[in-house]
Enzyme design. Structure first.
Site, PDB file in Angstrom:
ATOM      1  N   SER A 124       1.113  -2.598  -5.707  1.00 22.18           N
ATOM      2  CA  SER A 124       1.207  -2.859  -4.266  1.00 22.18           C
ATOM      3  C   SER A 124       0.033  -3.706  -3.822  1.00 22.18           C
ATOM      4  O   SER A 124      -1.064  -3.639  -4.409  1.00 22.18           O
ATOM      5  CB  SER A 124       1.172  -1.513  -3.528  1.00 22.18           C
ATOM      6  N   TYR A 148      -2.723   7.242  -2.168  1.00 23.02           N
ATOM      7  CA  TYR A 148      -1.578   6.474  -2.676  1.00 23.02           C
ATOM      8  C   TYR A 148      -2.070   5.189  -3.344  1.00 23.02           C
ATOM      9  O   TYR A 148      -1.701   4.875  -4.477  1.00 23.02           O
ATOM     10  CB  TYR A 148      -0.610   6.146  -1.530  1.00 23.02           C
ATOM     11  N   LYS A 152      -2.051   3.628  -7.461  1.00 18.06           N
ATOM     12  CA  LYS A 152      -1.638   2.293  -7.940  1.00 18.06           C
ATOM     13  C   LYS A 152      -2.771   1.648  -8.731  1.00 18.06           C
ATOM     14  O   LYS A 152      -2.562   1.073  -9.798  1.00 18.06           O
ATOM     15  CB  LYS A 152      -1.242   1.403  -6.754  1.00 18.06           C
TER      16      LYS A 152
END
Ligand code: NAD
Ligand code: UFG
Length: 337
Positions: A124, A148, A152
């Protein structure tokens, strides 16, 4: 030749299955349906007239994954499966680390065991953190501002280490900007559970009458009209980028990050206006306070994907709005009918 798609019943996964099937690949999907519906897989079959081999299972379930690799001739994997809500990750960090990291570790272990060393990973733009200035390019330093984003970042590092330990792996780290839109058939699209966090699904739920108005989070950002600017990318373009990434991992060894974005920013008010113009449906709005953690402007440099994957986005904001609306108005409750 089969591609294993983890999280293939989800928003981006289902669109990617369509593009893979239409490019001649066979698709094997594993999804635990924690944020999706099997109906999405059935609709992929309807759109393409082809069959998807679907396994309702958790990627963390070693036995189940082992059986999938035993039963199918998997050439490469696209790894979408994971949790993705930023706010929830702040409240439940362990749940995020446990799912996103553990499922990746289990997947890599099984892949290694079956000598399948080609993987495309859903990363992302969040890995660019908040200190870099747009246009964001793949050489910029990475960081994370929430759990989050850290999952990643950690997974990117894990994959880089795997490649360093054995240079016959091929790893594409795809850094998505803001995926929106839906397949033009209106049969598959984004079906967020509860109140949407993201702008486009919120706009379309206002348009369909599920919410009264859009809250515009801040109008004092350093952008043309003061509202936040992001690089929205049509999910079908994004899905096509995965087909290019599969071609890349099947033909090269290496570990590379690629931005998948359009290279253009659109503000909140510009997106709202474009949606109203494209659909003829009103979207009332109110200016609300800034949302914590948001920044002024995020957009990609899309040059590397163009040069090395021979991919660039083709669809514009009008298509994104029209296709989102076509999906939303025909499926006001998502796949739950
Ligand atoms: P999604 O939630 O629609 O799809 C993820 C799928 O994975 C869901 O179908 C879910 O049921 C499944 N899943 C989750 N954990 C699983 C597990 N342990 N085993 C099996 N299945 C599991 O999300 P999406 O928008 O399609 O995103 C796909 C990927 O792209 C995610 O990794 C996400 O973090 C990443 N990503 C998404 C965006 C975005 O804005 N949509 C942006 C950047 C990156
Ligand atoms: N916004 C509103 N009102 C809303 C929702 C959003 O004004 O109801 C604004 C936000 O403030 C921001 C813009 O619309 O300026 C886009 O917000 P989104 O939540 O749609 O997207 P973000 O860029 O904030 O987040 C997305 C993904 C994250 C990812 C991040 C980093 O949702 O998962 O990009 O690239 F981490």
């Amino acid at each position: 030749m089969s591609i294993l798609i983890t999280g293939g019943a989800g928003f981006i996964g289902s669109h990617t299955c369509v593009e893979l099937l239409e490019s001649g690949y066979d698709c094997v999907v594993i999804d635990n349906l924690s944020n999706s519906s099997e109906e999405a897989v059935r609709r992929v079959e309807k759109i393409t007239g082809k069959t998807v081999k679907f396994y309702e299972a958790d990627v963390r379930d070693k036995k189940a994954l082992h059986k999938i690799f035993e039963d199918n001739s998997i050439e490469a994997v696209i790894h979408f499966a994971g949790y993705k809500a930023v706010g929830e990750s702040v409240e439940k960090p362990l749940m995020y680390y446990e799912n996103n990291l553990t499922n990746t570790l289990v997947l890599l272990e099984i892949m290694k065991g079956f000598d399948v060393k080609r993987i495309v990973f859903s990363s992302s733009a969040t890995v660019y953190g908040s200190d870099n200035k747009a246009p964001l390019n793949e050489t910029m330093p990475v960081s994370a501002i929430n759990p989050y984003g850290r999952t990643k970042l950690f997974i990117e590092e894990i994959l880089k280490d795997v490649y360093s330990s054995d240079n016959s792996w091929s790893v594409a780290l795809l850094r998505y900007f803001n995926p929106v839109g839906a397949h033009k058939s209106g049969l598959i699209g984004e079906a967020p559970k509860g109140i949407p966090n993201n702008l486009m699904p919120y706009i379309s739920q206002v348009a369909v009458g599920k919410r009264t108005h859009l809250n515009v989070f801040g109008n004092d950002y350093k952008t043309a009209d003061g509202t936040g600017s992001r690089d929205y990318i049509h999910v079908v373009d994004l899905a096509k980028g995965h087909v290019k990434a599969i071609e890349w991992v099947l033909s090269t060894a290496g570990c590379e990050a690629f931005n998948l974005g359009t290279g253009k920013g659109t503000t909140v008010l510009e997106l709202r206006r474009a949606f109203v113009d494209a659909t003829g449906v009103e979207v009332p709005f109110k200016i609300a306070p800034r949302r914590a953690g948001d920044c002024d402007e995020v957009y990609a440099s899309a040059d590397k994907a163009k040069k090395e994957l021979n991919w660039s986005a083709e669809l514009g904001i009008e298509d994104m709005c029209k296709d989102t609306w076509n999906w939303q108005k025909n499926n006001p409750e998502g796949y739950d009918k």
